[in-house]
Design an enzyme around this catalytic site. Structure first.
Site, mmCIF file in Angstrom:
data_model
loop_
_atom_site.group_PDB
_atom_site.id
_atom_site.type_symbol
_atom_site.label_atom_id
_atom_site.label_comp_id
_atom_site.label_asym_id
_atom_site.label_seq_id
_atom_site.Cartn_x
_atom_site.Cartn_y
_atom_site.Cartn_z
ATOM 1 N N HIS A 91 -19.882 19.597 -21.219
ATOM 2 C CA HIS A 91 -18.653 20.146 -21.483
ATOM 3 C C HIS A 91 -19.068 21.576 -21.953
ATOM 4 O O HIS A 91 -18.736 21.878 -23.248
ATOM 5 C CB HIS A 91 -17.796 19.228 -22.299
ATOM 6 C CG HIS A 91 -18.559 18.448 -23.287
ATOM 7 N ND1 HIS A 91 -19.270 18.927 -24.190
ATOM 8 C CD2 HIS A 91 -18.449 17.098 -23.458
ATOM 9 C CE1 HIS A 91 -19.964 18.044 -25.126
ATOM 10 N NE2 HIS A 91 -19.532 16.746 -24.520
ATOM 11 N N ASP A 130 -16.926 11.931 -18.993
ATOM 12 C CA ASP A 130 -16.994 11.611 -20.491
ATOM 13 C C ASP A 130 -16.103 10.289 -20.862
ATOM 14 O O ASP A 130 -15.218 10.300 -21.657
ATOM 15 C CB ASP A 130 -16.417 12.951 -21.192
ATOM 16 C CG ASP A 130 -17.074 13.073 -22.713
ATOM 17 O OD1 ASP A 130 -17.725 12.088 -23.254
ATOM 18 O OD2 ASP A 130 -16.654 13.862 -23.442
ATOM 19 N N HIS A 133 -22.008 12.032 -16.633
ATOM 20 C CA HIS A 133 -21.529 11.844 -18.178
ATOM 21 C C HIS A 133 -20.806 10.707 -18.539
ATOM 22 O O HIS A 133 -19.544 10.676 -18.661
ATOM 23 C CB HIS A 133 -20.925 13.026 -18.699
ATOM 24 C CG HIS A 133 -20.919 13.311 -20.106
ATOM 25 N ND1 HIS A 133 -20.833 14.623 -20.639
ATOM 26 C CD2 HIS A 133 -20.638 12.295 -21.149
ATOM 27 C CE1 HIS A 133 -20.300 14.405 -22.059
ATOM 28 N NE2 HIS A 133 -20.331 13.059 -22.288
ATOM 29 N N HIS A 181 -20.100 7.376 -20.772
ATOM 30 C CA HIS A 181 -20.266 6.576 -22.175
ATOM 31 C C HIS A 181 -20.326 5.283 -21.916
ATOM 32 O O HIS A 181 -19.129 4.671 -21.353
ATOM 33 C CB HIS A 181 -19.407 6.938 -23.211
ATOM 34 C CG HIS A 181 -19.583 8.145 -23.717
ATOM 35 N ND1 HIS A 181 -19.818 8.534 -25.097
ATOM 36 C CD2 HIS A 181 -19.233 9.489 -23.248
ATOM 37 C CE1 HIS A 181 -19.969 9.744 -25.378
ATOM 38 N NE2 HIS A 181 -19.456 10.254 -24.189
ATOM 39 N N HIS A 206 -15.083 10.752 -32.141
ATOM 40 C CA HIS A 206 -16.212 11.159 -33.079
ATOM 41 C C HIS A 206 -16.096 10.503 -34.270
ATOM 42 O O HIS A 206 -16.680 11.367 -35.553
ATOM 43 C CB HIS A 206 -16.328 12.655 -33.210
ATOM 44 C CG HIS A 206 -16.759 13.231 -31.815
ATOM 45 N ND1 HIS A 206 -17.965 13.176 -31.423
ATOM 46 C CD2 HIS A 206 -15.982 13.715 -30.503
ATOM 47 C CE1 HIS A 206 -18.138 13.525 -30.076
ATOM 48 N NE2 HIS A 206 -17.148 13.876 -29.507
#
Length: 572
Positions: A277, A365, A139, A141, A325
């Site tokens: 998650h 993440d 995971h 980014h 976000h």
């Protein structure tokens, strides 16, 4: 004639053997050697006056052409999902070819077939070091290229995820959208000494754009709520995943706008899916996405911002979430959205569900609330916290934590490898696998690997002053080694793509030099295939109090006040 020596002297010379116990870093976790594949009295060891000399432990007649090893790691303590054993590890052409006893069969008894040490053989002394498989972070980014350096320096050798740099979409979602972006990221991958694979954007209710991305080289498709995780999208993406044998990964609908958790489970309809998650602080149906870990077709993972639950977890998360976000503190609805995701009750339950083997995978993440260099640290901090708070697992005893250690090491090695269709080439210390390996001093286990091998060549290592007269003077810190440069880099690292992309010759069209490998067996698997992390209890969440129960038992624990593997090891 045999010579008996004290156990302490034996361990000092050759490392621990059966019955010896080792503490992992500064945790309360103790592992015990279960089996020793070497032969007492015939151990091989390199150095002045030692046994790996011509005509002794090194065969004078063994050529590389007739099978001599390229590299042998001597007397290492292997910690993997399948066992905790002492062995020599033999490597040829970048792959593990033997786990057993290496040496010179002309004069030594018990040499494992295919593990002959000859003049062509390099040696790494594994005595009193712990050997694990390189970590897999599923995971990621891809926000900045420097994360690859931090990952490999921590012992992670494979990165899977999505992104195109610090684009707004990549900051929030692990997607590399479209054939052009995928092609550029596949080309950029050439420069990094880690295995890489990229997820396309899975948010499309019609399959054409999804097929296009898979055929362009995506090794998976990621559904993210910021692009719309609707039931129609879920069904469409899973249909394409089944068609191409790739994995679907999902971040579900926190706001429950298009679906509740029951609707998402219905849309998945028994098909294999990797849920990111799964507790929900990183995103997903509030407050009960955690229920999905009960499903046998769901491969549930955590990200490391909530690993483990500490007194700082809740406070830290709100600000991180607002940034990641693209939310505004001036918009009340954005603040409510953020607060709905951060629940101490479900985060506490997540600790226990990992310890029970219900949650199967831990990832980062990276830069999107998680830290790419802390996957391994956070995994073992969680294991430590659970040992302290819950005591030994039923499979363990007061002497050791072997089962717990094997369960937790699986969470960042073999389990993500199986989930993502990589386990035929990486994910464990087993014959036939790529030699992506980490060697750790026990006192630094899980924190700072001593040596990281990529495809059988040292790619990163703790190294002192390059201008010093010996390798050890300060400052000692992880530095790139020869496996991180030139063609050696591309020869020892892999690029994971779909079989469709291989069949279409995409790597050749893009001028890719590193070996491209197709993911496979992503669709006919379930949680029962995730080693030592297979439990599927019935999970319920109280919608008023957020209390979590598994098979009727309340899952709760206190946040940790202090953790091991932390400030003791780092200046900054």
């Amino acid at each position: 004639m045999t010579l008996e020596i004290p156990r302490r002297q034996y361990v000092s010379n050759y490392g621990p053997t059966v019955g010896d116990r080792v503490r992992l870093a500064d945790t309360e976790l103790i592992i015990e050697v279960e089996e020793d594949f070497t032969t007492y009295g015939e151990e091989i060891k390199f150095g002045g006056g030692k046994t790996i000399r011509d005509g002794m432990g090194q065969s004078p007649t063994a050529t590389r052409a007739n099978g001599a090893l390229d590299l042998v790691i001597t007397n290492a303590l292997i910690l993997d999902w399948w066992g905790i054993v002492k062995a020599d590890v033999g490597i040829r052409d970048g792959y593990i070819v033997g786990i057993g006893k290496a040496g010179n069969p002309n004069i030594q008894a018990g040499v494992t077939p295919g593990m002959v040490v000859g003049p062509s053989t390099e040696v790494i002394a594994g005595e009193n070091l712990i050997l694990t498989a390189g970590g897999i972070d599923a995971h990621v980014h891809f926000i900045c290229p420097q994360l690859c350096e931090f990952a490999i320096a921590s012992g992670v050798t494979t990165l899977l995820g999505g992104g195109t740099g610090p684009a707004t979409g990549s900051n929030a979602t692990t997607c590399t959208p479209g054939a052009w972006n995928l092609g550029k990221m596949l080309q950029a991958a050439e420069g990094f000494p880690v295995n890489l694979g990229f997820f396309g954007k899975g948010n499309a209710a019609f399959p054409a754009a999804l097929r296009e991305q898979v055929e362009a080289g995506a090794c998976g498709l990621k559904i993210h709520e910021d692009w719309g995780s609707t039931p129609a999208v879920i069904d469409s993406c899973l249909q394409v995943a089944d068609e191409y044998d790739i994995q679907t990964l999902i971040h579900t609908d926190t706001l429950n706008e298009s679906a509740f958790v029951e609707d998402t489970i219905a849309a998945i309809n028994g098909r294999t899916i990797h849920t990111f998650h799964t507790e929900g602080a990183g995103g997903g149906h509030a407050p009960d996405i955690i229920r999905i870990a009960s499903e046998p077709n769901v491969l549930p993972s955590s990200t490391n911002p909530t690993r483990p639950f500490t007194r700082n977890t809740i406070e830290e998360h709100l600000d991180m979430l607002m940034v990641c976000h693209h939310l505004s503190k001036n918009v009340p609805e954005d603040i409510a959205f953020a607060e709905s995701r951060i629940r101490p009750q479900t985060i506490a339950a997540e600790d226990i569900l990992h310890d029970m083997g219900v949650f199967s995978i831990i990832s980062s993440d990276s830069q999107a609330m998680g830290r790419v260099g802390e996957v391994i640290i956070r995994t073992w901090q969680t294991a430590h916290k659970m040992k302290v708070q819950r005591g030994p697992l039923p499979q363990d005893s007061s002497r050791n934590d072997n089962f717990r250690a094997k369960r937790y090491v699986a969470k960042y090695t073999i389990c993500p490898a199986i989930a993502q269709g990589l386990s035929h080439v990486i994910g464990s210390v087993e014959v036939g696998k790529l030699a992506d390996l980490c060697l750790w001093k026990p006192a630094f286990f899980g924190v700072k690997p001593e040596i990281v091998l990529k495809g059988g060549l040292i790619a990163y290592a703790q190294m002192g002053d390059p201008n010093a007269s010996i390798p050890t003077p300060q400052p000692v810190y992880p530095r790139p080694m020869f496996g991180s440069f030139g063609r050696a880099l591309t020869e020892t690292s892999l690029l994971f793509v779909s079989q469709a992309a291989l069949d279409l010759g995409i790597p050749e069209k893009l001028g890719i030099q590193r070996r491209a490998v197709a993911v496979k067996n992503c669709r006919e698997i379930g949680k029962a295939d995730l080693k030592l992390n297979t439990a599927t209890p019935h999970i319920e969440v109280n919608p008023e109090t957020y209390e979590v129960r598994a098979d009727g038992e309340l899952l709760t624990c206190e946040p940790a006040e202090v953790l091991p593997m932390a400030q003791r090891y780092f200046l900054f």
